[in-house]
Design a protein around this motif. Sequence first.
Motif, PDB file in Angstrom:
ATOM      1  N   GLN A 129       0.905  -1.160   0.121  1.00 21.16           N
ATOM      2  CA  GLN A 129      -0.071  -0.012  -0.039  1.00 21.16           C
ATOM      3  C   GLN A 129       0.974   1.329  -0.093  1.00 21.16           C
ATOM      4  OE1 GLN A 129      -3.349  -0.143  -0.218  1.00 21.16           O
ATOM      5  NE2 GLN A 129      -3.247  -2.197  -0.503  1.00 21.16           N
ATOM      6  N   LYS A 131       2.060   4.946  -0.941  1.00 20.44           N
ATOM      7  CA  LYS A 131       1.275   6.004  -1.493  1.00 20.44           C
ATOM      8  C   LYS A 131       2.174   7.114  -1.535  1.00 20.44           C
ATOM      9  CE  LYS A 131      -1.074   7.187   2.940  1.00 20.44           C
ATOM     10  NZ  LYS A 131      -2.354   7.556   3.506  1.00 20.44           N
ATOM     11  N   GLU A 172       4.643   3.835   2.935  1.00 21.75           N
ATOM     12  CA  GLU A 172       3.444   2.768   3.331  1.00 21.75           C
ATOM     13  C   GLU A 172       2.562   3.877   4.679  1.00 21.75           C
ATOM     14  OE1 GLU A 172       5.007  -1.083   4.651  1.00 21.75           O
ATOM     15  OE2 GLU A 172       6.273  -0.970   3.060  1.00 21.75           O
ATOM     16  N   GLU A 173       1.541   3.147   4.668  1.00 20.20           N
ATOM     17  CA  GLU A 173       0.678   4.123   5.604  1.00 20.20           C
ATOM     18  C   GLU A 173       1.288   3.401   7.049  1.00 20.20           C
ATOM     19  OE1 GLU A 173      -4.177   3.737   6.835  1.00 20.20           O
ATOM     20  OE2 GLU A 173      -3.400   4.180   4.671  1.00 20.20           O
ATOM     21  N   VAL A 191       2.174   8.983   8.933  1.00 22.34           N
ATOM     22  CA  VAL A 191       1.697   9.236   7.730  1.00 22.34           C
ATOM     23  C   VAL A 191       0.383   8.112   7.852  1.00 22.34           C
ATOM     24  CG1 VAL A 191       1.508   8.652   5.324  1.00 22.34           C
ATOM     25  CG2 VAL A 191       3.457   9.768   6.319  1.00 22.34           C
ATOM     26  N   GLU A 192      -0.911   8.705   8.017  1.00 21.92           N
ATOM     27  CA  GLU A 192      -2.002   7.806   7.872  1.00 21.92           C
ATOM     28  C   GLU A 192      -2.549   8.020   6.824  1.00 21.92           C
ATOM     29  OE1 GLU A 192      -3.047   7.604  12.682  1.00 21.92           O
ATOM     30  OE2 GLU A 192      -3.258   9.555  11.840  1.00 21.92           O
ATOM     31  N   ASN A 193      -3.943   8.675   6.782  1.00 21.70           N
ATOM     32  CA  ASN A 193      -4.594   8.511   5.594  1.00 21.70           C
ATOM     33  C   ASN A 193      -4.417   9.826   4.556  1.00 21.70           C
ATOM     34  OD1 ASN A 193      -5.997   6.161   6.280  1.00 21.70           O
ATOM     35  ND2 ASN A 193      -7.565   7.239   7.335  1.00 21.70           N
ATOM     36  N   GLN A 194      -3.663  10.680   5.003  1.00 25.31           N
ATOM     37  CA  GLN A 194      -3.591  11.988   4.289  1.00 25.31           C
ATOM     38  C   GLN A 194      -2.560  11.775   3.134  1.00 25.31           C
ATOM     39  OE1 GLN A 194      -1.953  11.487   7.373  1.00 25.31           O
ATOM     40  NE2 GLN A 194      -0.151  12.750   7.527  1.00 25.31           N
ATOM     41  N   LYS A 195      -2.882  12.610   2.156  1.00 26.33           N
ATOM     42  CA  LYS A 195      -1.890  12.540   0.834  1.00 26.33           C
ATOM     43  C   LYS A 195      -1.140  14.010   0.788  1.00 26.33           C
ATOM     44  CE  LYS A 195      -5.097   9.889  -1.663  1.00 26.33           C
ATOM     45  NZ  LYS A 195      -6.031  10.135  -3.327  1.00 26.33           N
TER      46      LYS A 195
END
Length: 199
Positions: A129, A131, A172-173, A191-195
């Motif tokens: 995952q 990102k 990675e998250e 880093v969690e759900n943010q972009k």
Amino acid sequence: MNKNRFMMKFFGLLLTQRISVKSALLLCMLFIGLLHTQAATYVQNEKVTLKLKEQTVEEVFEAISKQTDYKFFYNHNQLDLNRKLSVNVADEPVKEVLEQVLIGTNCEYQLYEKQIIITDKKSTPKEQQQKSINGKVTDKNGVALPGVSVLIKGSYTGTATNMDGFFNISVEEGTTLVFSFVGMATQEVLVENQKNCKL
């Protein structure tokens, strides 16, 4: 012992003959390359014969070790050593036997000289995952900070902000990013759900 005697004769011959240093080094490198190729071929061609019924994985590894010069290395937490299996092979390459033993596990093996190292399978890109995180680093007055180091915590992987204070990094998250800059306090961001990340 025979290898040592051969090496002494080989290097003695090189020293007694009047050949250039470059030629001698070239011959040595060629000789070492041939030895390495021979060792790699040996690893690929070594075979075992096993008739084991309802034995643990650890017992199978011990049986392979008895017939070969291999030593096994593994993490007890990654592999169920008490799992029972039957192995009935005759004159099979060690690689094929290991593939049979590790079927249904999340493990893979690596052969390195006389060592067999059992590790977790590498995650596929879907599992990781990854990102892309974009961000901008500014001081307390909102002025962009160029050259801020942005590292993934616990690694040497990272980037730096550009002249406008922007950065982009793939993570990675659940990864923690560490921001550091000369004259400023180091900051960490999870880093969690943010972009996007603004600091």
